[in-house]
Design a protein around this motif. Structure first.
Motif, mmCIF file in Angstrom:
data_model
loop_
_atom_site.group_PDB
_atom_site.id
_atom_site.type_symbol
_atom_site.label_atom_id
_atom_site.label_comp_id
_atom_site.label_asym_id
_atom_site.label_seq_id
_atom_site.Cartn_x
_atom_site.Cartn_y
_atom_site.Cartn_z
ATOM 1 N N VAL A 17 0.826 -1.208 0.000
ATOM 2 C CA VAL A 17 0.000 0.000 0.000
ATOM 3 C C VAL A 17 0.857 1.253 0.000
ATOM 4 C CG1 VAL A 17 -1.803 1.249 1.229
ATOM 5 C CG2 VAL A 17 -1.811 -1.246 1.197
ATOM 6 N N ALA A 18 1.877 1.260 0.827
ATOM 7 C CA ALA A 18 2.714 2.449 0.949
ATOM 8 C C ALA A 18 3.406 2.760 -0.371
ATOM 9 C CB ALA A 18 3.755 2.246 2.049
ATOM 10 N N ALA A 75 -5.820 6.287 -2.045
ATOM 11 C CA ALA A 75 -5.777 7.126 -0.854
ATOM 12 C C ALA A 75 -4.945 8.378 -1.112
ATOM 13 C CB ALA A 75 -5.202 6.337 0.315
ATOM 14 N N GLN A 76 -3.847 8.194 -1.784
ATOM 15 C CA GLN A 76 -2.966 9.329 -2.049
ATOM 16 C C GLN A 76 -3.629 10.332 -2.999
ATOM 17 O OE1 GLN A 76 -0.330 10.035 -0.543
ATOM 18 N NE2 GLN A 76 0.494 11.731 -1.757
ATOM 19 N N LEU A 79 -14.233 5.141 1.743
ATOM 20 C CA LEU A 79 -13.049 5.973 1.761
ATOM 21 C C LEU A 79 -13.373 7.422 2.091
ATOM 22 C CD1 LEU A 79 -11.202 4.371 -1.204
ATOM 23 C CD2 LEU A 79 -10.539 4.334 1.186
ATOM 24 N N ALA A 83 1.072 4.378 -2.748
ATOM 25 C CA ALA A 83 0.816 5.784 -2.433
ATOM 26 C C ALA A 83 1.968 6.673 -2.901
ATOM 27 C CB ALA A 83 0.602 5.944 -0.937
ATOM 28 N N ARG A 96 -6.804 10.773 -3.417
ATOM 29 C CA ARG A 96 -7.845 11.379 -2.609
ATOM 30 C C ARG A 96 -7.293 12.600 -1.859
ATOM 31 N NH1 ARG A 96 -12.186 11.199 -3.268
ATOM 32 N NH2 ARG A 96 -13.495 9.622 -2.319
ATOM 33 N N ALA A 97 -6.078 12.444 -1.381
ATOM 34 C CA ALA A 97 -5.480 13.508 -0.571
ATOM 35 C C ALA A 97 -4.960 14.645 -1.433
ATOM 36 C CB ALA A 97 -4.352 12.934 0.278
ATOM 37 N N VAL A 98 -4.602 14.340 -2.628
ATOM 38 C CA VAL A 98 -3.913 15.327 -3.452
ATOM 39 C C VAL A 98 -4.842 16.035 -4.439
ATOM 40 C CG1 VAL A 98 -2.134 15.579 -5.238
ATOM 41 C CG2 VAL A 98 -1.715 14.169 -3.227
ATOM 42 N N LEU A 157 -5.054 0.509 -3.698
ATOM 43 C CA LEU A 157 -5.538 1.133 -2.471
ATOM 44 C C LEU A 157 -4.643 2.292 -2.052
ATOM 45 C CD1 LEU A 157 -7.572 1.073 -0.155
ATOM 46 C CD2 LEU A 157 -6.044 -0.488 1.047
ATOM 47 N N GLY A 158 -3.348 2.041 -2.094
ATOM 48 C CA GLY A 158 -2.399 3.095 -1.747
ATOM 49 C C GLY A 158 -2.530 4.287 -2.681
#
Lengths: 354, 354
Positions: free
Chosen positions: A236-237, A267-268, A344, A240, A270-272, A263-264
DNA sequence: CACCACAGTATGAACGTTCAAATGGGGTGT
DNA sequence: ACACCCCATTTGAACGTTCATACTGTGGTG
């Protein structure tokens, strides 16, 4: 109350025929006169007679038992694939009259030692191999020792045509999977679709990358495809942290080689990305994680693969010619499971209405 | 080149002793004079002799084979527990000299039929039961037929003390797990900690609820605990939809009976709570989903449980007295894995700085 | 009417091991 | 010297099947 377990002899005596006749009724009914056959069958039912696997095995050297290696679950997420495969394989084997024996091994060499052992002491009839790779020592060993087996995964090799290989195998068409995932994203209007995968491996990973590549070229988005592609570890990391570089090259959607990566990446993104932009990411393997989180994913038909593996292996074990029966080399098309991101965060509306 | 497989007889002849002596060297070395023992062992090594399991089984009625039912993976998320358990069990069985045979069954009755079959046909030595529940017909049947087995899961029963049960079992202390999860949340200053679990089942679910209850009472937060507790189905959506009601009753943190529930609850809280409030949710089972998503979870020591099950079962099978050897009834404490939410959107900062 | 073919059934042997009992050589005690 | 016992090893039998072969009776054929 509890009768002693009936045997061929005791049963034969009780109805006044020879043991061989009873044996024939069970193994070659056409040799026995219908009248006697009936009589014997009735006695078999009533007595609850069950042939002894040990005695049969001692005589015939067949155990009706198949072996499967249980690989250590390296990645918890993708391990779920193994779980589904195993379950379907168990059922299929059971239905085909075979038992399934598990063993665990750390590497290919240890697996070979276990196979050798099981072959000698327990007379296993055949094996199911998983996770085949280029230069796999197991296939070589098994062929050399004339051990029946079928593989889940094609024999990855640059020099030889997998469809010419001597042993049967069933595989998932990874390229077709990523190709349809890419097609799906293209339909949604994306042009610069990136691929997030593993480092070159001349196997599974390259196959999945190839499907994306093919779809992009077909859509006329050739040119510098390499810059839209990233290769990292499978977690996952890593997923991301690979996102930023791809975004910088103008990527607006992502096809991934695994759900972990997806998934990673999701999420990333989503944040950016700005809130109104829904990240467009497709994973691979359709794991429980993808389902739980609402991630689209390419779903490999592992249960179907398991059934086909048993079908082709039991065909071989029955000694039937390779010409008839199930195809010896099969590539199965995965399907695409489209989901709306669920768990999410943002998609669950903050407040529905007034 | 390829010699014919050596047998006890052929091997004995080649070194001028009787077959029984060779057999004794392998099964009861102390009966054989050291000098001959050496000589025989050397011949065994060189010839690569392996005893035939079938012949041994035919004579001794022991197969050195254990049975395990592979349950259909109902919930993909929690299925991962089965995966870890299975792997550890395979290794432990292998190390103890046992093989592991799988079978699949839809319900308890079908499992009993399979056990009966395997017992008669293949002389399985024992079975490992999972998913025990109140009024389990399998334990009754196995005891009645004097079949050795060990269970993963205590015999849930209101009337009888599980520690008095005749059969060995190993279980996870679910109550201790939720208790420490609750304790963790209490330490963080939460007072109104809710419990999100399944409908009353007089088993696993109630056990997990009980731990939360105990911890709350110990913290002096007695009173109307029932209003802080919710019971639903075991899936992500159910977890999410149960959240609103609990929030209305002033709940600020949640202990959940599963990771599915926890994931759903977490996502919903994320959507409902003000941004600066980090949802405090703890799941159960420490599944890959929890790991991927960064959810704290109670981690049951399933691998350890598997090893202990094999230990106690092989002790029984070796015919050793119940008094000595491993404990016949074991309850293992889970540990709490604390994580920082990772892949759930908001915690990955929107923009790190400037 | 003797002979043969053949379907149906029965018998002997073998698979490789372990259990139970028998055998062969030292001692040891009287 | 003899009986006795104990250790190390051997021998016979059995576990429950299936393979290969032998037997039996029936019907057809020359």
């Amino acid at each position: 109350m509890t009768q002693k377990k009936p045997t061929l002899v005791s049963l034969a005596e009780s109805i006044g025929v020879s043991r061989q006749t009873v044996s024939n009724v069970l193994n070659a009914p056409q040799r026995v006169k219908p009248a006697t056959r009936e009589r014997v069958l009735k006695a078999v039912q009533e007595s609850g007679y069950r042939p002894s696997a040990a005695a049969r095995q001692l005589r015939t050297r067949r155990s009706m038992d198949l072996g499967l290696r249980l690989t250590p679950v390296t990645d918890g997420i993708n391990g779920a694939v193994q779980d589904r495969f195993l379950h379907a394989l168990t059922e299929a084997a059971q239905d085909a009259g075979y038992r399934l024996t598990l063993y665990s091994a750390r590497d290919d060499e240890e697996e070979i030692r276990h196979i050798d052992e099981l072959l000698h002491v327990a007379d296993l009839d055949g094996f199911v191999l998983t996770g085949t790779h280029a230069g796999d020592p197991r296939t070589a060993w098994l062929q050399e020792h004339a051990v029946p087996f079928a593989a889940f995964g094609r024999p990855w090799s640059r020099t030889e045509d997998p469809f010419e290989s001597a042993h049967p195998w069933v595989d998932i068409d990874g390229a077709a999977g990523t190709e349809s995932a890419t097609g799906f994203l293209l339909e949604q209007g994306h042009r610069r679709i990136g691929f997030l995968g593993w480092r070159p491996d001349e196997g599974l990973g390259d196959d999945r990358r190839a499907g994306w590549h093919r779809a992009m070229e077909a859509a006329g988005i050739g040119g510098s495809l390499t810059e839209l592609s990233a290769a990292t570890d499978d977690d996952v990391a890593a997923g991301a942290s690979a996102v930023d570089g791809l975004l910088a090259r103008g990527v607006t959607a992502l096809v991934c080689a695994s759900d972990s990566l997806a998934l990673g990446a999701f999420a990333q993104l989503r944040a950016v990305l700005p809130p109104e932009e829904e990240p467009a990411v497709v994973g691979f393997d359709d794991t429980p994680v993808a389902a739980a989180v609402g991630l689209s994913s390419v779903a490999p038909p592992v249960a179907d693969a398991a059934r086909r593996i048993i079908a082709v292996l039991s065909h071989v074990l029955a000694g039937r010619p390779a010409g008839e029966g199930p195809q010896r080399h099969q590539v199965l098309r995965p399907s695409l499971v489209v989901r709306k991101p669920y768990a999410l965060g943002r998609t669950v509306p903050r407040r529905q209405g007034g």
